[in-house]
Scaffold this active site. Structure first.
Site, PDB file in Angstrom:
ATOM      1  N   GLU A   1      -4.450   2.398  -0.999  1.00 25.57           N
ATOM      2  CA  GLU A   1      -5.199   1.206  -0.609  1.00 25.57           C
ATOM      3  C   GLU A   1      -5.979   0.742  -1.832  1.00 25.57           C
ATOM      4  OE1 GLU A   1      -4.406   0.065   2.164  1.00 25.57           O
ATOM      5  OE2 GLU A   1      -3.716   1.814   3.306  1.00 25.57           O
TER       6      GLU A   1
ATOM      7  N   GLU B   1      -3.427  -6.389   4.131  1.00 26.11           N
ATOM      8  CA  GLU B   1      -3.762  -5.034   3.695  1.00 26.11           C
ATOM      9  C   GLU B   1      -5.253  -4.772   3.906  1.00 26.11           C
ATOM     10  OE1 GLU B   1      -1.670  -2.821   2.651  1.00 26.11           O
ATOM     11  OE2 GLU B   1       0.003  -3.755   1.578  1.00 26.11           O
TER      12      GLU B   1
ATOM     13  N   HIS C   1       0.819  -1.228   0.000  1.00 29.69           N
ATOM     14  CA  HIS C   1       0.000   0.000   0.000  1.00 29.69           C
ATOM     15  C   HIS C   1       0.849   1.274   0.000  1.00 29.69           C
ATOM     16  CE1 HIS C   1      -0.504   0.953   4.619  1.00 29.69           C
ATOM     17  NE2 HIS C   1       0.757   0.773   4.292  1.00 29.69           N
ATOM     18  N   ASP C   2       2.141   1.149   0.295  1.00 31.00           N
ATOM     19  CA  ASP C   2       3.014   2.316   0.303  1.00 31.00           C
ATOM     20  C   ASP C   2       3.418   2.780  -1.094  1.00 31.00           C
ATOM     21  OD1 ASP C   2       3.185   2.617   3.090  1.00 31.00           O
ATOM     22  OD2 ASP C   2       4.819   1.171   3.241  1.00 31.00           O
TER      23      ASP C   2
END
Length: 334
Positions: free
Chosen positions: A299, A272, A244-245
């Site tokens: 996300e 996640e 998600h980064d």
């Protein structure tokens, strides 16, 4: 616009103050000076925290209106479950999360830049990506580690309640940070061996954690960059809040590096948020604003995870919901 909508929008516009107030209260350690059931006057709290009494009262009155502290009369405040969670000695204390955000809060000024350009807001505010900024400021590293544990530590038990690791021989935690997640899994599965993989300025803290838990003989701690390669030798590759980064292209690069070394019977496991349908409120959608502004990631929905897997040589096998907001998203090599 009707008065009801005007007032609702007014509260929304000022809601940034709530986030900032909790960061400030957490950094000051106000909660540590209140024992549950023993209200403290604001003048005493101001003296203990070195703050301006009237201003502190206004902040505490404001947060109490959202259930963080309870004003008891005579300008005194007692705990609620939310404020008690900010005590340093609380189980799973949330104070480190507030302290972490307190130190990087300025990055929110980059949200407008992120929306206009698609670039991380941190680059606009700090002049470099978030993780580079932390790497250049070593004093932030332990704060960041503790903050991540505060944000996500509760997910570990929730994950282990729904996902069985017993048929895995060696589990690699990619971007495993301080080792809190991997050490918990290793303690639960005494026959399991581990590999923790992260950048050089991180792995020292991971090695210390493995020594502390008596797991050094069962876990290899390896330095490296997952954009370049990941270690060989595991039959499962675990990443919690790593994908998600990053952008889709960066995420595909990480997953493709896993695909190069994973055996055909192996699996990749992403822990996640899975973004739900339109108009449905969720922590994942809230976190998506953090990803947009801070690291420049995102996300994703189940369909978006499936697309990442397909581009990387995996197929989406199953998505397992935990009792909290995260899922275990399992990919198998094609």
């Amino acid at each position: 616009m009707a008065s009801a909508e005007t007032e609702q929008q007014s509260r929304m516009l000022s809601s940034v103050a709530l986030s900032r107030a909790i960061c400030t209260i957490g950094d000051l350690g106000v909660s540590d000076h209140i024992e549950p059931g023993t209200p403290q006057t604001v003048d005493r709290l101001a003296k203990l925290t070195g703050t301006h009494e009237r201003s502190l009262y206004r902040v505490l009155r404001f947060t109490a209106s959202y259930g963080v502290f309870r004003e008891t009369g005579d300008r005194a405040f007692d705990h609620t479950p939310l404020s008690a969670a900010l005590r340093s000695d609380a189980a799973g204390t949330f104070r480190p999360a507030a302290q972490m955000f307190h130190r990087v809060f300025a990055a929110w000024d980059g949200l407008d830049h992120a929306v206009r350009t698609g670039e991380s807001g941190c680059i606009k505010v700090f002049g470099e990506p978030l993780f580079d900024y932390i790497g250049q400021h070593p004093e932030l590293a332990p704060v960041f580690d503790a903050g991540m544990t505060a944000f996500h530590g509760h997910e570990t038990d929730a994950m282990q309640e729904v996902y069985d690791f017993s048929d895995i021989k060696t589990l690699a935690d990619i971007g495993g940070g301080n080792g809190s997640l991997l050490s918990a899994v290793l303690r639960r599965y005494p026959l399991l061996r581990g590999i923790l993989f992260d950048l050089g300025h991180v792995i020292g803290r991971a090695k210390a954690a493995m020594q502390e838990f008596g797991l050094a003989q069962r876990c290899s701690v390896i330095e490296g960059n997952f954009f370049e390669s990941v270690p060989i030798g595991a039959d499962a590759y675990l990443m919690r809040h790593i994908i998600h980064d990053w952008t889709d292209e960066q995420s595909v690069r990480i997953l493709s590096n896993c695909r190069k070394v994973i055996p055909m019977h192996g699996r990749v496991l992403l822990v996640e948020f899975s973004v739900p349908a339109a108009n449905q409120a969720s922590l994942g959608k809230d976190a998506d604003m953090i990803m947009l502004t801070f690291p420049g990631g995102m996300e994703r929905t189940d369909e978006e995870y499936q697309a990442l897997f397909e581009r990387s040589g995996f197929r989406l096998d199953k998505v397992t919901q935990t009792k909290c907001s995260v899922c275990v998203i399992e990919g198998r090599p094609v």
